[in-house]
Design an enzyme around this catalytic site. Structure first.
Site, PDB file in Angstrom:
ATOM      1  N   ASP A 199       0.779  -1.367   0.078  1.00  0.00           N
ATOM      2  CA  ASP A 199       0.013   0.151   0.112  1.00  0.00           C
ATOM      3  C   ASP A 199       0.667   1.246  -0.134  1.00  0.00           C
ATOM      4  OD1 ASP A 199       0.554  -0.936   2.530  1.00  0.00           O
ATOM      5  OD2 ASP A 199      -0.796   0.387   3.633  1.00  0.00           O
ATOM      6  N   GLU A 254      -0.584  -2.064   5.341  1.00  0.00           N
ATOM      7  CA  GLU A 254       0.343  -2.086   6.254  1.00  0.00           C
ATOM      8  C   GLU A 254       0.087  -0.856   7.112  1.00  0.00           C
ATOM      9  OE1 GLU A 254       3.318  -1.480   8.887  1.00  0.00           O
ATOM     10  OE2 GLU A 254       3.316  -0.160   7.161  1.00  0.00           O
TER      11      GLU A 254
HETATM   12 NI    NI Z   1       6.628   1.348   5.310  1.00  0.00          NI
END
Ligand code: NI
Length: 393
Positions: free
Chosen positions: A84, A141
């Protein structure tokens, strides 16, 4: 035992440099935020399928897991990359800069994904291992409390794709390109947030004896909280409690009903983290109780401490030293940032590694940050050799 020259070397990846740079810059130009990684996941899954992996899509959202078994070996390894991007307006001016205003790969997850793809292509082509490799492409994440690692675990990652150990990496601005930093034990911080609401009894400033003043209680609590790190934590350990926000009242002649506080709490050891929570709750409750006020505590757990297991960290260190030479493998200092790879390490042995992104690299999450393409082949070769060494027949 296999001969050393049967394992992946940096020179094996030189011919892949242009291809990997192309992939990385494509991902960079097309960033997707946490929970929106549709196109990135599709791009990754299609490549992995074309190389012969058994690919499972939509694991915990947009997560992709690619599995490959070769030989009769019973061991199984997992390697994870995150996919991401961040809500930042890119200012690098690069020809491959983000095509989406306000979204940017400012943490190098484009590079992480590319390096794991590079290893995937090599491992499928050469198949010089005996056992199973699981390549985990993780979404979200950067999400915070409900992140991609948790979602993939909840969706049965450990049961559906069993493995013995897991490895992951993050690029590291401030260390030379292609160098490695490793640390056994705690490495990155747990970061928790605490929201406290103290409810007293509002009244007239001239008649404090008829009120319960939450301002006095909050101020008392701020001072008392400072004693937790200084008096309850072992001096050889470290922790931070910061009261970042405190709000109460509107006027000088009114005793308010409420006081609200927000704390940031950081620690590098799961036991210290538990102790901090216990002490914060107890002090808050007992101080409020002492003044006949009531209190509400919202203790919001962020990512846990990244704790690397010793055996797997030493193994990764040995492999990196073989690959790039011991002079390019160093000890990583404690990092106060947090990382949801910690959720995998809570359940499985493994190690999270740091790969240098250049001494002059902009810092992570900065609008001028860019992943160092010079590191791509080093990262891909590391994942390939680590897999071959772990699954050596
Ligand atoms: Ni990172």
């Amino acid at each position: 035992m296999t001969q050393d020259n049967d394992f992946a070397r940096l020179s094996d990846f030189e011919p892949m440099k242009a291809e990997l740079t192309g992939i990385r810059q494509h991902l960079h130009a097309n960033p997707e935020l946490s929970f929106e990684e549709t196109e990135t996941a599709r791009f990754v899954a299609e490549k992995l399928e074309s190389w012969g992996y058994e690919v499972t899509r939509n694991v915990g959202g947009h997560g992709v897991v690619a599995r490959l078994t070769t030989g009769a070996g019973k061991k199984s390894i997992a390697i994870r990359a995150d996919m991401d991007a961040l809500p930042i307006l890119e200012q690098t001016g690069r020809p491959y800069a983000s095509k989406v205003p306000g979204k940017m790969h400012a943490c190098g997850h484009d590079g992480h994904t590319t390096m794991l793809l590079g290893a995937a292509e090599y491992l499928a082509r050469t198949r010089r291992f005996s056992g199973t490799v699981n390549l985990i492409f993780q979404p979200a994440e950067e999400a915070g409390a409900v992140s991609g690692a948790q979602a993939m675990i909840k969706d049965g990652l450990f049961e559906r794709f069993p493995f013995d150990a897991i490895f992951g990496l993050h690029n590291h601005p401030g260390a030379p390109e292609g160098s490695w930093l490793m640390r056994s034990g705690p490495m990155m911080a747990a970061a928790d947030t605490v929201e406290i609401t103290i409810t007293g009894k509002g009244g007239h400033a001239s008649r404090p004896h008829l009120a319960i003043d939450p301002v006095v209680i909050a101020c008392n609590l701020v001072v008392s909280l400072q004693t937790i790190v200084s008096r309850s934590i072992d001096p050889t350990q470290t922790a931070v409690i910061t009261v970042g926000s405190i709000h109460a009242g509107e006027a000088s002649n009114v005793i308010p009903e409420y006081a609200k506080m927000a704390l940031s709490v950081r620690s590098f050891d799961p036991k210290i983290r538990e102790l901090l929570e216990k002490r914060i709750r107890k002090l808050t409750e007992s101080i409020a109780e002492g003044y006949d006020a009531s209190v509400e505590i919202d203790y919001i757990h962020g990512y846990p401490v990244v704790v690397n297991s010793q055996k797997e960290t030493e193994f990764a260190r040995a492999v990196a030293e073989e690959l790039v030479g011991p002079e390019k493998v160093g000890l990583c200092n404690l990092i106060p940032g947090s990382e949801d790879f910690s959720y995998f390490l809570e359940r499985k042995p493994g190690s999270f590694l740091r790969l240098g992104n250049g001494l002059n690299s902009a810092m992570l999450h900065n609008d001028k940050y860019d992943f160092a393409d010079e590191s791509l082949t080093v990262g891909a070769a590391m994942w390939a050799r680590l897999t071959e060494r772990y699954l050596d027949a």
